[in-house]
Design an enzyme around this catalytic site. Structure first.
Site, PDB file in Angstrom:
ATOM      1  N   ASN A 115      15.618  15.672 -13.589  1.00  0.00           N
ATOM      2  CA  ASN A 115      14.307  15.111 -13.920  1.00  0.00           C
ATOM      3  C   ASN A 115      14.441  13.581 -14.609  1.00  0.00           C
ATOM      4  O   ASN A 115      15.228  13.599 -15.533  1.00  0.00           O
ATOM      5  CB  ASN A 115      13.381  15.943 -14.782  1.00  0.00           C
ATOM      6  CG  ASN A 115      12.992  17.140 -14.111  1.00  0.00           C
ATOM      7  OD1 ASN A 115      12.671  17.390 -12.845  1.00  0.00           O
ATOM      8  ND2 ASN A 115      12.791  18.308 -14.812  1.00  0.00           N
TER       9      ASN A 115
ATOM     10  N   LYS B  68      17.097  21.049 -10.631  1.00  0.00           N
ATOM     11  CA  LYS B  68      16.048  19.823 -10.953  1.00  0.00           C
ATOM     12  C   LYS B  68      17.043  18.566 -11.662  1.00  0.00           C
ATOM     13  O   LYS B  68      17.925  19.144 -12.541  1.00  0.00           O
ATOM     14  CB  LYS B  68      15.120  20.076 -11.844  1.00  0.00           C
ATOM     15  CG  LYS B  68      14.175  21.052 -11.129  1.00  0.00           C
ATOM     16  CD  LYS B  68      13.023  20.186 -10.475  1.00  0.00           C
ATOM     17  CE  LYS B  68      11.845  20.168 -11.559  1.00  0.00           C
ATOM     18  NZ  LYS B  68      10.682  19.609 -11.063  1.00  0.00           N
TER      19      LYS B  68
ATOM     20  N   GLU C 125       9.894   8.364 -16.946  1.00  0.00           N
ATOM     21  CA  GLU C 125       8.458   8.980 -17.130  1.00  0.00           C
ATOM     22  C   GLU C 125       8.024   8.425 -18.602  1.00  0.00           C
ATOM     23  O   GLU C 125       7.046   7.972 -18.573  1.00  0.00           O
ATOM     24  CB  GLU C 125       8.545  10.203 -16.725  1.00  0.00           C
ATOM     25  CG  GLU C 125       8.749  10.752 -15.338  1.00  0.00           C
ATOM     26  CD  GLU C 125       9.057  12.408 -15.209  1.00  0.00           C
ATOM     27  OE1 GLU C 125       8.101  12.685 -14.533  1.00  0.00           O
ATOM     28  OE2 GLU C 125       9.711  12.818 -15.984  1.00  0.00           O
TER      29      GLU C 125
ATOM     30  N   SER D  13      15.932  21.178 -16.096  1.00  0.00           N
ATOM     31  CA  SER D  13      14.618  22.147 -15.932  1.00  0.00           C
ATOM     32  C   SER D  13      15.438  23.514 -16.626  1.00  0.00           C
ATOM     33  O   SER D  13      16.498  24.034 -16.262  1.00  0.00           O
ATOM     34  CB  SER D  13      13.908  22.229 -14.864  1.00  0.00           C
ATOM     35  OG  SER D  13      13.191  23.533 -14.846  1.00  0.00           O
TER      36      SER D  13
ATOM     37  N   HIS E 125       0.866  -1.458   0.036  1.00  0.00           N
ATOM     38  CA  HIS E 125       0.082  -0.065   0.114  1.00  0.00           C
ATOM     39  C   HIS E 125       0.936   1.345   0.038  1.00  0.00           C
ATOM     40  O   HIS E 125       0.352   2.251   0.471  1.00  0.00           O
ATOM     41  CB  HIS E 125      -0.895  -0.084   1.264  1.00  0.00           C
ATOM     42  CG  HIS E 125      -1.651  -1.216   1.436  1.00  0.00           C
ATOM     43  ND1 HIS E 125      -2.960  -1.635   0.880  1.00  0.00           N
ATOM     44  CD2 HIS E 125      -1.285  -2.394   2.105  1.00  0.00           C
ATOM     45  CE1 HIS E 125      -3.199  -2.797   1.529  1.00  0.00           C
ATOM     46  NE2 HIS E 125      -2.365  -3.286   2.072  1.00  0.00           N
TER      47      HIS E 125
END
Ligand code: ARG
Length: 465
Positions: A286, A284, A291, A278, A157
């Site tokens: 990323n 950043k 993704e 970024s 969970h």
């Protein structure tokens, strides 16, 4: 002008819109190699069976070789008015060798032709994907061996559940990808029936040798029913289903990597090679590659759905609907191959922050189950009762703002007076993982053994390829 190949009974040419909706050459030109190989197998058989003369067969084969060379060299002009790869190749053959080219299409149709080409294409793609899956498995297994004893929290969970090792977590994906590979190779086995010679739908009156063409193209056998041969695309669907499941696995791993790399978790660092910055926020890093791997699951699973919908209402045998079978397959398998390559690169480069992982594994009362187990083993309590007591101790730790293993013995004893100093070794995250020696469990010794077993097997698979 009407179509030079099928235009015999027409007087007017198709409208521009008709040409646009009908033509598949823009995408099915990808099948050129398979189309020419299948034609070569067909014409060789026509020659051997005496349906065309040996000389004719040779001439046609030579023409096909030349077309192959032209396409390879980027010198071939694909034409939309010639609809598809089959007619493009055949029409060029006419230009090259004259009327004898017309004999190539004896005892076959574009229906069995495309069914054959597409199977050959999908079979090659399956080979490439299986190899890419294996490469990712190997990258994961090597990391797993390296980090067999690296403690991290395991979740259910997405709540801290029990300590596990990073290696164990990575090996979970090695297992999943192994099953994916199995699904692809199973699909390749069932795909191994050659439709060539089924002709339009009913077979042919020419004395063809279907086993010969099947063999020449590396199929296990000729398909036994001509209607089935030209009208099913289950091999593509099965491959897409396997692709969708594999993409789902990649997506879950990608999702975990995104979490792990977020500064709030700080479990891993991606290499610069698989990270982007970024344009506005200089700090950043990323995880775009992860993704995008996660996102590509959408189009891959969508491709399966798209083809399933194309096929679901079609009466036997061929219908032009089936021309829509190719783009989803091309797109989905391309996306999967790219995703696998990106994921393999990310995994090879990923660096876990062992201290951050250990810290997280030591908080969130991840060893509460170990406490309950200790009470069972050492005090002979039934597990349910031990669970209750451990729960009360967790509540006490929470009220003190303390971690379980930092609670003084007196606090532990205030809940269960028979608890002794020895309990602390059970509350330690590393001690916890070391104790999970059951088959399939997370103990570092298990993980090391399993990682080695996988590496050996995967390296051997590469040799047999
Ligand atoms: N381009 C067609 C396809 O991909 C080839 C088969 C055409 N067959 C036909 N009967 N019109 O399906």
């Amino acid at each position: 002008m009407t179509n030079t190949i099928w235009g015999g009974r027409f007087t007017a040419s198709p409208s521009e819109i008709m040409e646009e909706i009908n033509a598949s050459i823009d995408f099915d030109k990808r099948l050129w190699r398979h189309d020419i190989l299948a034609s070569k197998a067909h014409v060789a058989m026509l020659g051997e069976t005496g349906i065309v003369t040996a000389k004719e067969a040779k001439e046609i084969a030579r023409g096909l070789d030349q077309i192959m060379a032209e396409i390879e060299a980027g010198k071939f002009k694909f034409s939309r008015s010639l609809e598809d790869i089959h007619l493009n190749v055949e029409s060029r053959l006419h230009e090259l060798i004259g009327p004898v080219a017309g004999k190539l299409h004896t005892a076959r149709s574009r229906n069995d032709q495309v069914a054959t080409d597409f199977r050959l294409y999908v079979r090659d793609e399956i080979g490439a994907i299986a190899a890419a899956l294996r490469a990712l498995q190997l990258a994961l297994a090597k990391k797993a061996l390296q980090y067999a004893g690296a403690v991290m929290p395991g979740f259910t969970h997405l709540q801290t559940a029990q300590p596990i090792t990073f290696g164990h977590h990575l090996l979970a994906y090695v297992e999943m990808l192994g099953r994916d590979r199995g699904r692809f190779t199973d699909a390749a086995k069932r795909l191994g029936e050659c439709p060539l010679g089924a002709a339009a739908l009913a077979g042919t009156s020419f004395p063809i040798d279907r086993e010969a063409t099947a063999r020449a193209l590396g199929f296990a056998r000729a398909s036994a029913n001509s209607l089935d041969a030209v009208s099913d695309r289950d091999f593509a669907l099965e491959t897409l289903a396997a692709a969708a499941i594999a993409a789902m696995h990649l997506s879950r791993l990608a999702e975990e990597m995104v979490n792990w790399a977020s500064p709030q978790w700080g479990f891993v660092r991606f290499s610069d090679k698989f990270t982007t910055g970024s344009s506005i926020m200089p700090q950043k890093r990323n995880p775009d590659a992860a993704e995008l791997v996660r996102a590509k699951t959408g189009r891959i699973a969508g491709a399966f759905q798209a083809l399933l919908m194309v096929m679901k209402g079609l009466p036997l045998a061929y219908a032009k609907d089936m021309q829509e079978d190719k783009e989803p397959v091309f797109d989905a398998l391309d996306a999967l191959k790219l995703g696998l390559a990106a994921m393999t690169g990310m995994v090879e480069d990923i660096e876990p922050d062992l201290r951050a992982m250990k810290r997280a594994a030591s908080s969130g009362h991840a060893t509460a189950t170990d406490l309950a187990d200790w009470l069972v083993l050492n005090l002979g309590l039934p597990f349910r009762e031990a669970h209750q007591i451990a729960g009360r101790i967790v509540a006490l730790a929470e009220s003190r703002g303390s971690d379980l293993k930092k609670l003084p013995l007196s606090d532990l004893q205030s809940v269960e007076k028979r608890i002794t100093e020895e309990v602390y070794s059970a509350l330690d995250a590393l001690g916890s993982v070391k104790s999970r020696t059951s088959y399939g469990g997370t103990a570092p010794a298990n993980v090391k053994r399993e990682a080695k077993r996988w590496i050996k097997r995967l390296e051997k698979d590469a040799e047999t390829r």
